[in-house]
Each structure stands twice: as C-alpha cells, then as structure tokens.
Design a protein around this motif. Structure first.
Motif, PDB file in Angstrom:
ATOM      1  N   ASP A 318      53.906  43.953  36.623  1.00 26.42           N
ATOM      2  CA  ASP A 318      52.715  44.226  37.414  1.00 26.42           C
ATOM      3  C   ASP A 318      52.405  42.977  38.230  1.00 26.42           C
ATOM      4  O   ASP A 318      52.295  41.875  37.666  1.00 26.42           O
ATOM      5  N   ALA A 319      52.255  43.130  39.524  1.00 25.39           N
ATOM      6  CA  ALA A 319      52.114  41.973  40.407  1.00 25.39           C
ATOM      7  C   ALA A 319      50.901  41.129  40.054  1.00 25.39           C
ATOM      8  O   ALA A 319      50.984  39.892  39.986  1.00 25.39           O
ATOM      9  N   ALA A 320      49.758  41.761  39.838  1.00 27.07           N
ATOM     10  CA  ALA A 320      48.537  41.003  39.555  1.00 27.07           C
ATOM     11  C   ALA A 320      48.659  40.245  38.236  1.00 27.07           C
ATOM     12  O   ALA A 320      48.275  39.073  38.143  1.00 27.07           O
ATOM     13  N   GLU A 321      49.193  40.894  37.210  1.00 23.63           N
ATOM     14  CA  GLU A 321      49.342  40.234  35.920  1.00 23.63           C
ATOM     15  C   GLU A 321      50.351  39.095  36.000  1.00 23.63           C
ATOM     16  O   GLU A 321      50.148  38.024  35.407  1.00 23.63           O
ATOM     17  N   LEU A 322      51.430  39.301  36.722  1.00 21.07           N
ATOM     18  CA  LEU A 322      52.432  38.255  36.856  1.00 21.07           C
ATOM     19  C   LEU A 322      51.871  37.045  37.593  1.00 21.07           C
ATOM     20  O   LEU A 322      52.081  35.895  37.185  1.00 21.07           O
ATOM     21  N   ARG A 323      51.135  37.295  38.677  1.00 22.44           N
ATOM     22  CA  ARG A 323      50.563  36.161  39.419  1.00 22.44           C
ATOM     23  C   ARG A 323      49.589  35.379  38.546  1.00 22.44           C
ATOM     24  O   ARG A 323      49.582  34.133  38.570  1.00 22.44           O
ATOM     25  N   LEU A 503      51.605  33.736  49.585  1.00 20.65           N
ATOM     26  CA  LEU A 503      51.469  34.297  50.923  1.00 20.65           C
ATOM     27  C   LEU A 503      50.723  35.623  50.845  1.00 20.65           C
ATOM     28  O   LEU A 503      50.772  36.311  49.817  1.00 20.65           O
ATOM     29  N   PRO A 504      50.027  35.998  51.903  1.00 21.05           N
ATOM     30  CA  PRO A 504      49.344  37.297  51.894  1.00 21.05           C
ATOM     31  C   PRO A 504      50.350  38.425  51.637  1.00 21.05           C
ATOM     32  O   PRO A 504      51.466  38.413  52.171  1.00 21.05           O
ATOM     33  N   ALA A 505      49.953  39.378  50.811  1.00 22.25           N
ATOM     34  CA  ALA A 505      50.867  40.471  50.467  1.00 22.25           C
ATOM     35  C   ALA A 505      50.065  41.706  50.085  1.00 22.25           C
ATOM     36  O   ALA A 505      48.946  41.604  49.571  1.00 22.25           O
ATOM     37  N   PRO A 506      50.636  42.885  50.298  1.00 24.22           N
ATOM     38  CA  PRO A 506      49.959  44.121  49.905  1.00 24.22           C
ATOM     39  C   PRO A 506      49.831  44.228  48.384  1.00 24.22           C
ATOM     40  O   PRO A 506      50.495  43.505  47.637  1.00 24.22           O
ATOM     41  N   GLU A 507      49.001  45.136  47.925  1.00 18.62           N
ATOM     42  CA  GLU A 507      48.837  45.364  46.501  1.00 18.62           C
ATOM     43  C   GLU A 507      50.188  45.748  45.881  1.00 18.62           C
ATOM     44  O   GLU A 507      50.937  46.545  46.444  1.00 18.62           O
ATOM     45  N   GLY A 508      50.486  45.161  44.741  1.00 18.38           N
ATOM     46  CA  GLY A 508      51.750  45.444  44.059  1.00 18.38           C
ATOM     47  C   GLY A 508      52.894  44.555  44.491  1.00 18.38           C
ATOM     48  O   GLY A 508      54.006  44.680  43.967  1.00 18.38           O
ATOM     49  N   VAL A 509      52.626  43.630  45.440  1.00 16.34           N
ATOM     50  CA  VAL A 509      53.677  42.749  45.958  1.00 16.34           C
ATOM     51  C   VAL A 509      53.290  41.295  45.706  1.00 16.34           C
ATOM     52  O   VAL A 509      52.133  40.907  45.866  1.00 16.34           O
ATOM     53  N   LEU A 510      54.273  40.503  45.302  1.00 16.14           N
ATOM     54  CA  LEU A 510      54.127  39.055  45.201  1.00 16.14           C
ATOM     55  C   LEU A 510      54.939  38.418  46.318  1.00 16.14           C
ATOM     56  O   LEU A 510      56.106  38.794  46.540  1.00 16.14           O
ATOM     57  N   ALA A 511      54.360  37.459  47.001  1.00 11.45           N
ATOM     58  CA  ALA A 511      55.082  36.726  48.037  1.00 11.45           C
ATOM     59  C   ALA A 511      54.681  35.259  47.927  1.00 11.45           C
ATOM     60  O   ALA A 511      53.499  34.930  47.917  1.00 11.45           O
ATOM     61  N   PHE A 512      55.677  34.390  47.781  1.00  9.51           N
ATOM     62  CA  PHE A 512      55.358  32.967  47.734  1.00  9.51           C
ATOM     63  C   PHE A 512      56.456  32.169  48.427  1.00  9.51           C
ATOM     64  O   PHE A 512      57.595  32.622  48.566  1.00  9.51           O
ATOM     65  N   ARG A 513      56.044  30.986  48.846  1.00  9.59           N
ATOM     66  CA  ARG A 513      56.940  30.105  49.592  1.00  9.59           C
ATOM     67  C   ARG A 513      57.098  28.801  48.844  1.00  9.59           C
ATOM     68  O   ARG A 513      56.153  28.304  48.221  1.00  9.59           O
ATOM     69  N   ARG A 514      58.310  28.249  48.915  1.00 11.21           N
ATOM     70  CA  ARG A 514      58.599  26.934  48.351  1.00 11.21           C
ATOM     71  C   ARG A 514      59.489  26.211  49.364  1.00 11.21           C
ATOM     72  O   ARG A 514      60.673  26.495  49.465  1.00 11.21           O
ATOM     73  N   ASP A 515      58.875  25.321  50.113  1.00 13.21           N
ATOM     74  CA  ASP A 515      59.572  24.659  51.239  1.00 13.21           C
ATOM     75  C   ASP A 515      60.121  25.721  52.181  1.00 13.21           C
ATOM     76  O   ASP A 515      59.357  26.518  52.697  1.00 13.21           O
TER      77      ASP A 515
END
Length: 559
Positions: A318-323, A503-515
């Motif tokens: 689950d995206a929210a729980e994982l974040r 990063l901004p993402a829709p519900e259910g999606v995780l988006a992150f940046r590293r360099d």
C-alpha cells in the motif's frame, strides 16, 4: 565437541577487507541470507551443508550481492533448526567440519564476498555442557547461575515461577528433576524447552560470549547476525506480565523479557571487540521492538551497526503505508548515524511472493493465494527495496520468485512451534524448502543426482523456477535481480545516503528521486497515468500503455 584447528594453517589474515572494496561497506551492502540446510547439499544426504554453500559461492558473486549471512551451522541437537546451540565453537557434523567453515570463509573473500554468521546469545541448547552440568549437580550448583533457575509457586512449587509464555506456545518454564529423583526447580525458556535462556546477569555468560566473538573473528568472519538481540536481559525479579495476551503484544510493547534497556551495555562491550579487528567487522541486531525509534537504540554509534527493519517487512502493499514506514525508518536512523535496513523475507516469515498474493494480514500466511499477483507485487517490491538508501537483505530463493509451500504434509514438518500448543501457526517450514538449481525433477540439483530426496519435499512446479530454467530469460525474476543489483552497484547514489526526495504522485503511487535516479511504484491493480521523463533503466514488468505506470509495478529511471 569443539573441533581443533591447531594443526592446520592459520586462517584468513587479520585484514579481511576484499580487494577494491570501499570502507564502511555495510552501510549500503546487499546481504544474502543462506539457510544452510536448504541451500545446497554436497554429500547427497538430503540436507544442505557448508561444502554445498561453498560450491555455490560463484553464483552469489555473479548475482551481485556484497555479503552472505549464514544461519546457524553450529553443533546442535536441531530441536529448532540449529538455534539450539550445544557448542558455539564447533560445526555440526550434518553441515561439515570447522575446516569446511574455514575454507568457505577463505573462498568467499577471494570472490569479494563477506561472511556474516549467526550468533545465538539468548539461549543455548539443553545439551550444552553448562546446562547438563547444572542439572547433574542440582540446586546450589554455580552453573545454575548461568541460566534462570527458579523455585515454583504453589504449596509444593508445582506452579511455574511466573505467567510468561513461550513464543512457540505453552508455558515458558519447565520443571526439572533433582538428582535424587524429586521434583526440582523450574528453568526459563522463551522458546522451546530444549532452549534454556542464559542469565546475562552472570559474569560467566558475558565472558563466554566475548570469547566466542573472538573465536569467529579470528577465523575471519566479517560480522554477526545477533539472534533475539532484544531478549538477553530480563526485568529484575522476572515480574508477571498480567492479563495481556503476550503473543499478540510481541513487537508492540516493551515486555519484561524483551527490549530491556540493559541489553545496550552488552552491545557496547561487543562493539569494542569488533572495533579491535581491521576490515570493519559488524554486528546486526534481530530486535523486535515497539517502534523504529526503539530499534535505533541498538545502532547508536557505540553499539551495533545495523538492525533489521521488521516494521518494513510487515507493511502491506500500500503506497501510503509504505511511505510512512520509509519516512519513519529513515528519520529514526538519522540521529544515530546508522543506515536503514530493508528486508522482505527471511527464514521465519512467509515469503513475500505468497504474502503479497493474499489480503493483508501479518507475516504468517497459510493460503497459496493468487500466485501471479503475488509474484508481480514481489518483483515490484524488490525494486522499491533496492532503490532505498541503506542496506538490503535478500533471503535465498526470493531471487527465483519462490512462493511459500503452503501444503506440506503434517508428517514432514519440523518447525517446533507446529508441535506446541494450539493456536500456533507452525508454518515456518514453508519458507525453508530447499531451493531448486537445475533439472526437471526433485531435488532439482539441490544435491547430487545419486543423492536422496531433500529434507523437505519440493513442489513439482518448481522445475520452471530453478536457477537453470531462469538464467538467460530476460523476463525471469532471477535476471531481474541480477540487473537490479548490477545497476545498484554501478550507481553510487543507490544505497548511499539517508534521504529520498518525494515527488508529487497520484493516490496509490510512490515517486521519489535520488540525485539523477527516479523510482516510480504503482501499488494499485490498474494502470495509472503518469508523465515520465528520462531513460528507463529497469522495470519489474512490461510497461504497457505509454504514459502510464503498469499495475503493481516499479520502474527505475535515469533523469
């Protein structure tokens, strides 16, 4: 029982750092857990062994891991698969000899792999020399101070000293018989009766384990995984727990037998020993604690180096729980300057390919579930895990996408909790079935062709999941792991540091940046429109429609 290497050449030199490895290797290492009885069988007796592990080290090097953690191979009656140790300085004959361990460590270092061994300091086997002497000598024996012997309650001491229960079910106390045949004291065992708990208030126990550490460090091991690291110290007086259901509370509260503050002085003493040795030797805590903040106490700068992140392991897809758990894990480790760790499976829980095939509900799953869904989510979860800063753990066979074996016959089960009180899952055997290497029939190259069947039966459908069957197939889970680990090793940004930029993402999606690296995770069962830029490095599944994230998928991008 201790085997002697006095007449053999000295083992590894004091500096065991493999050539070309950077310092502080453990901060972003990928560590592969080998469960020796289920990894590779060299002599054909159906049981994995150290020569078998040694023969497969090139496979692990080529997979791309940094270190190998070996579950217990010490001399043991095997009441709990080796976690009941009778001699901490000997190899059980079922696994080989101390010379085999020495050769394995040497070969691993030549291949650029480090070796971490299990250490079991909370309890010994009932067959340990100390405990046997304590029984023979009876009440008043100095040996009894090294365990928790207590008189019972009731008119004639017929009731246990307190209300603690064993993790495996039933009371945590067993009554002894005195040398003259009369009922005697009770002894504490938080696990099976064959595993009496050490009393760490005894100086002899602390001295013995400092000696054991040095024995294996002198052999050349690069570190220790500390079993039940949270359990060594018990609350003074061993107070009753009360009306709580302790089995449901485990990991959710500070218990009188778990996560007591006194354990930290033990680990400060151990850290001083580890720091005496060159090559950055480490210790990893298996510590079930109520919060990641409590876990962080075990990895303060003067204590252990890593601690398993069980909060992450138990998180639903689950995206929210994982974040939430990613943020809390990184935040908890930052003040103590310790790396976060990430793990999806191990020898004590249902494999994540099966866990994710079922509705959320803990780490012990009895149902097969939706195999295709579970594998798709498992592949996606792996890429997420390997994209996070810190150290990652891979349990043998997960790189093959192995599910749990949920339909083992009762007569082949060996998990001690299966034979204890009602209500215990007793299903850890399902994640311990020997892994398939090659061929179309069991034991699938686990042992020599002329050998016998493996100690736990392997399913017929595992022929298509073997190393041989998956090697060279670009869509296979094995090749996904190989590609992901190669990218992680080549990109210094992956694994390093302690931050992710969301990063901004829709519900259910995780988006992150590293360099210059971006990780996108879709935890939903539907394609999600999402604009992506840059070059696709790797995806856990086929991308599907342009401009959208495939269902239950993770993709890595260079931007």
């Amino acid at each position: 029982m201790t085997q002697n290497l006095a007449d053999t050449p000295r083992p590894l030199s004091a500096d065991t750092t493999p050539a070309g490895e950077p310092s502080r290797w453990w901060r972003d290492a990928v560590i592969y857990q080998v469960y020796p009885r289920s990894f590779a069988d060299a002599n054909g007796d159906g049981m994995g062994d150290l020569p078998g592990v040694r023969s497969r080290l090139p496979y692990l090097r080529d997979l791309g891991v940094d270190a190998v953690w070996l579950s217990p191979f010490y001399a043991s009656p095997q009441a709990d698969a080796g976690y009941d140790v009778a001699d901490y300085r000997a190899v059980d004959p079922m696994f080989g000899t101390l010379l085999d361990a020495d050769a394995l460590i040497r070969d691993a270092h030549e291949l650029g792999l480090r070796i971490i061994v299990d250490l079991v300091p909370n309890h010994s086997s009932e067959q340990h020399e100390w405990f046997q002497r304590a029984l023979r000598e009876g009440p008043g024996s100095p040996l009894r101070e090294r365990y928790h012997f207590r008189g019972g309650k009731g008119e004639n001491g017929e009731l246990p000293p307190n209300d603690w229960e064993s993790i495996f079910g039933g009371p945590a106390w067993t009554r002894t018989t005195n040398p003259d045949g009369t009922p005697g004291d009770w002894y504490l065992h938080l696990f099976a009766p064959e595993q009496p708990d050490f009393n760490w208030d005894s100086p002899a126990v602390a001295d013995e384990f400092r000696s054991i550490l040095r024995f294996w460090l002198d052999m050349g091991v690069d570190g220790f995984r500390v079993d039940v690291a949270h359990g060594l110290v018990k609350a003074p007086g061993l107070p009753d727990l009360g009306s709580h259901d302790q089995l449901k509370l485990l990991g959710n509260d500070v218990m009188p037998f778990f996560d007591q503050d006194g354990v930290h002085e033990i680990y400060r003493a151990w850290r001083r020993i580890l720091d005496e040795y060159p090559g950055e030797r480490i210790a990893v805590a298996e510590a079930w604690t109520p919060t990641v903040e409590r876990t962080a106490n075990y990895v303060r700068p003067d204590e252990l180096h890593q601690a398993f992140n069980f909060q992450y392991l138990g998180t639903a897809w689950d995206a929210a729980e994982l974040r939430t758990v990613i943020d809390s894990s990184l935040a908890a480790m930052r003040p103590v300057d310790a790396p976060a760790t990430w793990v999806l499976s191990n020898h004590d829980v249902t494999r994540h390919a099966t866990r994710f095939a079922n509705p959320p509900g803990g780490t012990q799953i009895r149902e097969r579930g939706d195999r295709e869904l579970g594998l798709r989510r498992a592949r996606a979860a792996t890429l997420l895990m390997l994209a996070l800063p810190g150290s990652a753990y891979v349990y043998q066979g997960e790189e093959l996408g192995l599910p749990d074996v949920t339909d083992l016959p009762d007569e082949v089960r060996q998990d001690p909790s299966f034979f204890r009180a009602s209500g215990q899952d007793g299903f850890r055997d399902g994640c311990r079935v020997p892994i398939p290497w090659s061929g179309t029939a069991a034991p699938y190259g686990f042992g020599p062709a002329q050998g016998g069947p493996s100690w736990l039966p392997q399913p017929a459908e595992w022929a298509e999941l073997s190393v041989e069957a998956q090697t060279g197939d670009p869509t296979s889970t094995l090749e996904l792991y190989r590609s992901a680990l190669a990218i992680r090793r080549a990109d210094a940004a992956l694994g390093a540091g302690s931050e992710v930029t969301w990063l901004p993402a829709p519900e259910g999606v995780l988006a992150f940046r590293r360099d210059s690296f971006v990780c996108l995770v879709n935890t939903t069962g539907a394609a999600v429109p999402f604009a992506t830029e840059g070059r696709l490095l790797l995806s856990s599944t086929e991308q599907g429609e342009p401009g959208a994230l495939a269902p239950d998928s993770t993709s890595w991008w260079a931007v």
